[in-house]
Design a protein around this motif. Structure first.
Motif, short mmCIF file in Angstrom:
data_model
loop_
_atom_site.label_atom_id
_atom_site.label_comp_id
_atom_site.label_asym_id
_atom_site.label_seq_id
_atom_site.Cartn_x
_atom_site.Cartn_y
_atom_site.Cartn_z
N ARG B 471 0.82 -1.20 0.00
CA ARG B 471 0.00 0.00 0.00
C ARG B 471 0.87 1.26 0.00
O ARG B 471 0.55 2.26 -0.64
CB ARG B 471 -0.94 0.01 1.19
CG ARG B 471 -2.09 -0.95 0.95
CD ARG B 471 -3.14 -0.91 1.98
NE ARG B 471 -4.22 -1.83 1.61
CZ ARG B 471 -5.04 -2.41 2.45
NH1 ARG B 471 -4.88 -2.21 3.74
NH2 ARG B 471 -5.99 -3.19 2.02
N HIS B 623 -2.63 0.48 -13.55
CA HIS B 623 -3.08 -0.92 -13.48
C HIS B 623 -2.18 -1.74 -12.58
O HIS B 623 -2.63 -2.56 -11.78
CB HIS B 623 -3.12 -1.54 -14.88
CG HIS B 623 -4.35 -1.16 -15.64
ND1 HIS B 623 -4.44 -1.22 -16.99
CD2 HIS B 623 -5.55 -0.67 -15.22
CE1 HIS B 623 -5.61 -0.81 -17.40
NE2 HIS B 623 -6.32 -0.47 -16.31
N GLN B 626 -2.94 -0.88 -9.20
CA GLN B 626 -4.21 -1.51 -8.80
C GLN B 626 -4.01 -2.99 -8.49
O GLN B 626 -4.57 -3.53 -7.55
CB GLN B 626 -5.25 -1.32 -9.91
CG GLN B 626 -6.66 -1.79 -9.52
CD GLN B 626 -7.14 -1.12 -8.25
OE1 GLN B 626 -6.99 0.10 -8.07
NE2 GLN B 626 -7.64 -1.92 -7.31
N ARG B 627 -3.20 -3.64 -9.35
CA ARG B 627 -2.92 -5.08 -9.09
C ARG B 627 -2.25 -5.25 -7.75
O ARG B 627 -2.56 -6.17 -6.99
CB ARG B 627 -2.05 -5.64 -10.22
CG ARG B 627 -2.88 -6.14 -11.41
CD ARG B 627 -2.11 -7.11 -12.26
NE ARG B 627 -0.96 -6.50 -12.91
CZ ARG B 627 -1.02 -5.79 -14.06
NH1 ARG B 627 -2.19 -5.62 -14.66
NH2 ARG B 627 0.05 -5.26 -14.58
N ASP B 630 -4.82 -4.82 -5.31
CA ASP B 630 -5.66 -6.03 -5.24
C ASP B 630 -4.94 -7.10 -4.44
O ASP B 630 -5.56 -7.81 -3.64
CB ASP B 630 -5.95 -6.54 -6.66
CG ASP B 630 -6.92 -5.62 -7.37
OD1 ASP B 630 -7.52 -4.76 -6.68
OD2 ASP B 630 -7.07 -5.77 -8.60
N ARG B 631 -3.65 -7.20 -4.73
CA ARG B 631 -2.89 -8.20 -3.96
C ARG B 631 -2.93 -7.85 -2.49
O ARG B 631 -3.10 -8.70 -1.63
CB ARG B 631 -1.43 -8.22 -4.43
CG ARG B 631 -1.16 -9.28 -5.51
CD ARG B 631 0.33 -9.42 -5.72
NE ARG B 631 0.99 -9.96 -4.54
CZ ARG B 631 2.27 -9.77 -4.22
NH1 ARG B 631 3.02 -9.02 -4.99
NH2 ARG B 631 2.79 -10.32 -3.15
N ALA B 633 -5.22 -6.20 -1.01
CA ALA B 633 -6.57 -6.48 -0.49
C ALA B 633 -6.74 -7.97 -0.22
O ALA B 633 -7.31 -8.38 0.79
CB ALA B 633 -7.61 -6.01 -1.50
N ALA B 634 -6.17 -8.78 -1.16
CA ALA B 634 -6.25 -10.24 -0.97
C ALA B 634 -5.48 -10.64 0.29
O ALA B 634 -5.95 -11.47 1.09
CB ALA B 634 -5.69 -10.94 -2.19
N GLU B 1021 -6.49 -13.55 -14.54
CA GLU B 1021 -7.60 -12.77 -14.02
C GLU B 1021 -8.95 -13.45 -14.33
O GLU B 1021 -9.85 -13.51 -13.51
CB GLU B 1021 -7.58 -11.36 -14.62
CG GLU B 1021 -6.37 -10.54 -14.23
CD GLU B 1021 -6.22 -10.43 -12.74
OE1 GLU B 1021 -7.22 -10.20 -12.04
OE2 GLU B 1021 -5.09 -10.61 -12.23
N GLN B 1025 -11.88 -14.80 -11.82
CA GLN B 1025 -13.29 -14.40 -11.92
C GLN B 1025 -14.21 -15.62 -11.94
O GLN B 1025 -15.17 -15.72 -11.18
CB GLN B 1025 -13.53 -13.65 -13.23
CG GLN B 1025 -13.22 -12.18 -13.19
CD GLN B 1025 -13.42 -11.59 -14.58
OE1 GLN B 1025 -14.22 -12.09 -15.37
NE2 GLN B 1025 -12.66 -10.55 -14.88
N GLU B 1059 -7.44 -15.90 -1.48
CA GLU B 1059 -8.86 -15.82 -1.83
C GLU B 1059 -9.10 -16.52 -3.17
O GLU B 1059 -8.48 -16.16 -4.17
CB GLU B 1059 -9.28 -14.35 -1.93
CG GLU B 1059 -10.77 -14.20 -2.09
CD GLU B 1059 -11.14 -12.79 -2.48
OE1 GLU B 1059 -10.22 -12.02 -2.82
OE2 GLU B 1059 -12.34 -12.47 -2.48
#
Lengths: 397, 1076
Positions: B471, B623, B626-627, B630-631, B633-634, B1021, B1025, B1059
């Motif tokens: 982060r 991006h 963001q990845r 996302d990581r 967040a995971a 990805e 999904q 996740e």
């Protein structure tokens, strides 16, 4: 004694004569069957038909007033049950009170439907009796008599059960030697020619003659009937409001006229019914279409549909039935409509242009159903109905 | 369907492997030749291949002779695609020709499994559960691996692009795969009009039928109101018909009785007529009889008169005769009285003799009998005493015998009790030993769980650190990107469209200028003043006389310092146009060029190109950020679990309190967790078993001790009873003596009884003789009494006859005085005259006949009254039945019932028609399978377009999902013309789409081998999904394609969960054959 039907006969010979020529005028009615239910009809319709039975009393008593009769004779089965609800006997007392006229007695005779017994509506202790106006007399004794005019007397005897082998007419007192007055008898029962009359208060072929009555007023059968001899007739006035389909000569009261010169009484049948019950068999579309133009506002109509129609015609059938029977938002042309569809077949093999431009899968569905529609019995019928459902869905979409 | 676990043994190159699979994406990685594809084969074999199938030969172990074995646990509903809750299934197959075995078990809780099928039934059931269109399991030894389009799509082996894209459902032997897909894709496949029709039809079907197609019952059914109405009407009709029946019965009886009554009346009338006739005839006869009687009476009176006179004479003679016989009769009477007195006296004497005998006879006889009676009583008493003594002796002997028996039993019980207590002690020792063992394994397990918890906490902490780091980096990069983006925005570069407009303006300007370029020529002919000339845009030049100057469109001429001229070429309109364009240029473009500090539009274009590149770079980097986020967040989810994991760790730490952790850690390596669990369970089982044995032994001991106590108590009781009996002497001797004594008593009793009998017999004989004497005397007395009575009667009769004769004489004399014989004769003659006057009756009716007629009449009258009574009684009964009303109401109800039944039938047919319509719609839809290709093609197309940046059109799929080609530039091109990489990507997207719609497991074995890393990342990805809806098992030798470093298991672990992602290091779960 032979039966003579007088329904539709033109007015009595006394019409146009001076009142003084008449010794006695009577209105004879029976079989009102207040409170009778109609289980074959939907509840709302049944209620309407029940109410009609109460409404017709105004017409009866109005006719009595109009014809200025000396007495109103009600020959039994005024109620459908010996213990009717208050909602049936209370309004009757009010109507009797409203139409009361001094010197015109109304005589109520217990019949086999509303027989006299402890706790029944005609029992002297019943509230109905307390509520009756003075001019109304109930035949609650076996030796009941009532002077109707200076030279006329009514003799009546009530039913005391639903069934009985006793001939009440023969139980009435016989004419005494030298008695020249007008003798009116009134009982309730089945005449000798009715099926199973033996147990339904049978009335002998020659009861009026044997007991010396000038007029034997009876009730039970709903059709209007007059039995010979003409000098001493035995008369069913008929139910004032029809009860079921197929009844003939119904919906009337009998007006009875006695001349001073003691010739035979003349009887005139007068219509009082609100509804006419009619049964029609429809076998083609033109006949059904014609019904739309008929005046059926006072007709309880039963349609037996015996026809084979295309889906488009079926739509038309349903539309006509909606017009005749009405919907939630509109009254129908007919007063009451009952439809027997057991003979109605929809041949949905040809859906016309309904499937033009429809998805292939719907066309395929119709093809498959059509293959089954030709099978005999219910299999074919179910397939026909399925095709018709498909037709309706496609059309409505 | 979702795969849960796989266990493989002796299967191809794999000696043993155990894998637990997660619900989302499972990346199973390992180097080449480890056996990854063997695992995919094992999954296929477990689900599709019968255990005795010839194809299974391929799976025989490479290094030894053993039967390949697979155990696969999975979840699936009982009916594929039904939406019902899945059940857990476990299939185990041991492949080996005739020795092959197969078992299928099920479980609702995942712990307790029950056998569902065994042997050949397993494969049939599996095919049903999958619904993939795999043909029925064939006989043993059949060739070819059972398969279908869906089996290939979902479990296909390596290098499948051709096998997936080149095939379709049309090759399937079973329709179940097509049905399954049709069902899954239905919503997508339906035409809106068709869907409306189907929805409406289904809505109607749902009104009346359950989801299983059975008619609804109770309130839920639309037929219920009419059915309830029918029930009510039927019930009412039954009652009413019963009343009608009663009425009919009564009516029939009434008619019969009426006929009987009429018959009785007729019979009575006939009898009455007959009786009346008889009565008249009888009366006629009677009148004649009366006349005759009168005549006879008169004649009789005459005769009587004459008889009186005759009788008078006779009676006079009789009176005299009776008077003469009286004295002899009186003498005979006196003799008879005397004889009677004597007979009475003899009778009294004989009766006295009988009484004396009955009272006992003489004194000697009485004494003898009394002595015999006394002796008999004494003997009886003596015998009773001897019997009692005998009973005591026998009781003593019985008790002594029982005492010995109890002693023997006590000894045996003592031995058994010792054995039971020994067994209990052994069981207790065994329990303690097992308990210690259980505590040990329990502690070891706690240690293991503590270690696991600790590892999870460490991982969570690492995840938290990683999250913070990611982060922080992402924030910094975001700030930099924002600044860069702001700088780009601040540059105020024109939009590409504006630039295009400016280019057009520049061109316009160029053309306008060109139109003015008509060509100018200046010649200075003469002059001495200097002339300076500016031609077009060039620098001024001095021009001397005789020189000429050429320009394209404009010349400015300065003559000395006084004159300055300007000459322009072109027509005025062209000039005005050029000026207008120039103005626009100056107003719109020139300031921008100045602002940007660039000379021309080419420079602006370069600037714009640079800006685009930078923006793309910013987007790319965003991006990436963001990845990373996302990581983060995971990982955050894992980090979020930290407090909970720490609590667990703490709890497990506490659970280890008091244990020697070092010692335990030394031992913990001896066994893996499963072995520890097994051993602990074994120890617990032993504890249970020892406790059971201990309890059983204790119970046995308690029972034996109880028996022992009971016998001791009994022994005491027996001993106490025996002692007083033994005090009387030896029971055996006493019993023998008593036997002798009893024999003697019995002998004497017999003698006394015989003597008494003889005595009584003698007395009976004497009494019989005396009684005979009494009877004789009685008979004599009776005879004398009769004789005396006869004599008395004779005397009385004589006296009476005499008195009677005298009386009669007096009467007759009086009568004779009244007899007038002539008058009587005259009366006789009158009566004879009267009789002659009456006619003879035609029929003679006797009184009997008349009475018979009257009786008949009475009978008939009685019968008639009975018939009347019966008739009246039945009439009374008639009042209680329904009569015509009942029939009328029954008919009314019957009509209503008929109408209601018709309505019910009509409704039933209608709903059956809706059902048929719905079924037929679905069948037609299923037959119209083109939708499958169309629906799924759209899905595939979108994803493929996203992958390739829209370079290709859609993948054309046929009705059976067979790929027909790829659209490129409006034309359909054969797939064979595309690279293997593109085919592989298309096939993978198609497979993922199918798995996604079916919500079932998909096994991808080493796919996308020829796909570049960028597209592989895109696929990762996509997998994540779809992993939210379907399970995906990826077998790969390139873990970096799917897993970030942080997602891989630690070096000591086989698996790691993130996740929707589980990474499994196959090197840790596969043991290859031949490797030690």
């Amino acid at each position: 004694m032979t039966e003579t039907k007088l329904a539709g006969q033109s007015g009595p010979e006394y019409e146009g004569r001076e009142e003084d020529d008449l010794a006695l005028k009577l209105l004879h009615t029976a079989d009102w069957h207040l409170g009778r239910r109609f289980p074959s009809f939907p509840t709302e319709v049944g209620l309407e038909l029940m109410r009609a039975r109460m409404s017709v009393i105004d017409a009866i008593l109005g006719s009595a007033a109009h014809n200025e009769v000396d007495a109103v004779l009600c020959a039994g089965d005024l109620f459908d049950d010996p213990n009717p609800d208050e909602e049936w006997w209370r309004p009757l007392t009010e109507k009797l009170r409203r139409h009361a006229r001094p010197g015109r007695p109304v005589v109520l005779l217990p019949g086999n439907h509303d027989f006299l017994g402890p706790g029944t509506v005609y029992h002297p202790e019943h509230a109905f009796r307390q509520a009756l106006p003075e001019h109304v007399h109930v035949v609650d004794r076996d030796d009941f008599t009532l002077p109707l005019a200076p030279e006329a007397t009514l003799y009546a005897r009530p039913c005391r059960s639903r069934a009985e082998g006793l001939d009440l007419a023969m139980a009435l007192p016989a004419r005494e030697e030298g008695d020249a007055s007008i003798r009116i008898g009134m009982v309730h029962g089945s005449t000798f020619d009715m099926p199973e009359h033996q147990t339904n208060f049978p009335i002998a072929r020659d009861a009026a003659v044997v007991r010396g009555f000038d007029y034997l007023a009876i009730g039970d059968t709903h059709a209007h009937r007059v039995y010979d001899p003409p000098e001493q007739p035995t008369v069913y006035p008929g139910a004032p409001e029809p009860t079921s389909f197929g009844e003939r000569d119904v919906g009337n009261v009998a007006l009875v006229f006695f001349g001073r010169r003691r010739r035979r009484p003349l009887i005139r049948s007068e219509r009082v019914a609100r509804f006419t019950w009619e049964e029609r068999v429809i076998e083609d579309m033109p006949s059904l279409r014609r019904l739309r133009d008929e005046d059926l506002q006072r007709t309880v109509l039963r349609l037996q549909l015996r026809l084979r129609v295309s889906p488009a015609e079926r739509d038309e059938v349903e539309e006509i039935l909606r017009v005749l029977g009405g919907t939630s938002s509109s009254h129908g042309h007919a007063a009451v409509l009952q439809v027997d569809r057991t003979g109605l077949r929809t041949d949905a093999s040809d859906l016309g242009d309904a499937l033009l431009g429809a998805p292939a899968v719907l066309v395929e569905t119709a093809t498959r159903l059509r293959a089954q529609a030709g099978e005999p019995g219910e299999t074919g019928e179910v397939a026909q109905r399925a095709l018709y459902h498909l037709y309706r869905l496609v059309r409505s979409g | 369907m979702r795969l849960l676990s796989l266990r493989v043994r002796s299967f191809g190159c794999v000696e043993e492997a155990r894998i637990e699979l997660g619900p989302g994406v499972n990346v199973l990685y390992g180097p080449n030749d480890l056996g990854k594809s063997t695992l995919a084969h094992a999954i296929r074999a477990a689900l599709l291949l019968p255990s005795g199938h010839r194809e299974a030969q391929e799976f025989r172990p490479w290094h030894r002779d053993a039967a390949p074995e697979v155990r696969l646990t999975f979840e699936a509903p009982d009916e594929p695609g039904s939406g019902a809750l899945p059940r857990r299934w476990r299939v185990r197959k041991v492949f080996g020709g005739k020795g092959g075995q197969a078992e299928l078990e099920w479980s609702n809780d995942g712990e307790r499994f029950s056998l569902d099928e065994k042997g050949p039934g397993v494969d049939a059931k599996l095919r049903h559960l999958l619904g993939w269109g795999v043909p029925e399991a064939r006989a043993r030894g059949a060739r070819g691996f059972p398969g279908s389009f869906l089996a290939t799509v979902l479990l296909g082996p390596q290098a499948v692009p051709g096998s997936v894209l080149g095939k379709g459902l049309d090759a399937d032997a079973s329709e179940s795969g097509r049905e399954r897909l049709t069902e899954a894709l239905q919503a997508l496949a339906q035409d809106p009009r068709f869907k409306e029709v189907l929805d409406e039809a289904q809505r109607k079907v749902d009104e009346a039928f359950t989801p299983l197609g059975k008619p609804k019952k109770g309130k839920a059914s639309p037929l219920t109101p009419v059915r309830q109405e029918i029930e009510v009407l039927e019930s009412r009709l039954r009652e009413e018909e019963s009343r009608v029946h009663d009425s009919d019965t009564v009516r029939e009886q009434l008619l019969q009785l009426e006929a009987a009554r009429t018959e009785a009346i007729v019979a009575r009338d006939e009898a009455e007529a007959e009786a009346q006739q008889a009565r008249a005839a009888f009366e006629q006869g009677r009148a004649r009889m009366r006349a005759k009687a009168e005549e006879e009476q008169a004649a009789q009176a005459l005769e009587q008169g004459r008889a009186v006179l005759t009788e008078l004479r006779q009676w006079q003679q009789a009176a005299e005769r009776h008077l003469g016989m009286l004295p002899a009769a009186e003498a005979a009477l006196e003799r008879a009285r005397e004889a009677n007195d004597e007979a009475q006296q003899r009778l009294v004497q004989a009766e006295a003799a009988v009484r004396a005998i009955e009272e006992g006879g003489d004194a000697q006889s009485r004494l003898t009998r009394q002595a015999l009676e006394t002796r008999r009583l004494e003997l009886r008493t003596e015998r009773e005493r001897a019997d009692a003594a005998m009973q005591r002796a026998e009781e003593a002997l019985r008790l002594r015998e029982r005492l010995e028996q109890l002693d023997e039993e006590q000894r045996a019980l003592g031995q058994d009790l010792a054995a039971a207590e020994h067994a209990a002690a052994q069981a207790e020792a065994s329990r303690r030993e097992a308990d210690a063992e259980r505590r040990l394994y329990d502690a070891l397990l706690r240690l293991r769980r503590w270690q696991e918890a600790k590892a999870r906490v460490d991982a969570a902490r690492q995840a938290a650190d990683e999250v913070a780091r990611l982060r922080s980096v992402a924030d910094a990069r975001t700030v930099a990107l924002d600044q860069e983006e702001a700088a780009l925005a601040a540059a105020r570069l024109p939009e590409p469209a504006t630039l295009d407009a400016w280019r057009a303006l520049a061109e316009e300007r160029r053309v306008a200028e060109a139109r003015l370029g008509v060509g100018l020529s200046l010649v200075v002919h003469r002059g001495s003043v200097p002339v300076r000339v500016w031609r077009d845009e060039h620098e001024p030049q001095a021009t001397a006389a005789g020189q000429s100057v050429e320009a394209r469109q404009r010349l400015r001429i300065q003559v000395a310092d006084e004159v300055e001229l300007e000459v322009q070429g072109g027509d005025p309109l062209a000039r005005a146009a050029r000026d207008a364009v120039e103005r626009r240029w100056v107003e719109e473009v020139a300031p921008v060029l100045d602002g940007l500090g660039v000379p021309d539009l080419s420079a602006v274009e370069r600037r714009l190109h640079d800006a685009r590149e930078r923006r793309a770079s910013i987007v790319r980097r965003r991006h990436e950020v963001q990845r990373e986020l996302d990581r983060a967040a995971a990982l955050q989810q894992r980090a979020d679990d930290l407090p909970q994991l720490e609590q667990v760790l703490h709890a497990r730490e506490q659970a280890l309190a008091g244990l020697d952790r070092d010692a335990l850690e030394q031992r913990s390596s001896e066994h893996d967790e499963a072995a520890l669990e097994h051993r602990r369970a074994h120890a617990e089982a032993r504890i249970d078993e020892s406790q059971h044995r201990h309890v059983k032994a204790k119970a046995r001991a308690a029972s034996l001790a109880s028996d022992q106590r009971a016998r001791a108590e009994e022994r005491e009781r027996v001993h106490a009873e025996l002692q007083p009996l033994l005090a009387m002497g030896d029971p055996e001797e006493e019993r023998d003596a008593l036997f002798d004594r009893l024999a003697a008593i019995e002998g004497e009793q017999e003698t006394v009884d015989e003597q008494l009998a003889e005595h009584d017999e003698a007395r009976a004989r004497q009494r019989a003789e005396a009684v005979m004497l009494v009877r004789d005397a009685q008979a004599e007395a009776d005879r004398c009494r009769v004789t005396a009575a006869q004599a008395r009667r004779e005397v009385d009769e004589r006296r009476e006859a005499e008195a009677q004769a005298r009386g009669r004489l007096a009467q007759l004399e009086a009568q004779a005085s009244r007899v007038d014989e002539p008058a009587l004769r005259a009366e006789v003659e009158r009566c004879q005259e009267q009789l002659r006057a009456l006619p003879e009756p035609q029929t003679v009716v006797t009184l009997e006949a008349l009475e018979a007629a009257e009786a008949e009449l009475t009978t008939r009258q009685h019968a008639m009254r009975e018939a009347e009574a019966d008739y009246e009684q039945l009439r009374g009964a008639l009042k209680h039945v329904g009569g015509a009303i009942a029939r009328e109401r029954a008919q009314q109800t019957r009509d209503a019932l008929l109408a209601a039944r018709q309505r019910e039938h009509d409704l039933e047919l209608d709903y059956e028609a809706w059902k048929l319509l719905t079924q037929t719609l679905r069948e037609a839809e299923s037959a119209e399978g083109r939708h499958l290709g169309e629906a799924l093609g759209e899905d595939v197309h979108k994803r493929f377009a996203a992958l390739t940046g829209g370079r290709y059109g859609g993948l054309r799929l046929g009705r059976d999902l067979k790929a027909e080609g790829l659209e490129v530039a409006g034309a359909l091109r054969d797939l064979g013309r595309f690279s293997e990489g593109v085919q592989d990507q298309l096939a993978t997207i198609l497979r993922l789409a199918i798995a996604d719609h079916l919500g079932t497991a998909l096994v991808l074995d080493d796919h996308l081998a020829q796909t570049d890393p960028q597209r592989v990342a895109w696929f990762r990805e996509l997998l994540l999904q779809i992993g939210a809806r379907a399970q995906i098992v990826v077998l790969t030798c390139r873990p970096e394609d799917y897993l970030h470093d942080a997602e891989r298991p630690e070096a000591s672990k086989a698996a790691r969960d993130a996740e929707r992602l589980r990474a499994i290091d196959l090197t840790r779960v596969i043991r290859r054959a031949g490797v030690t």
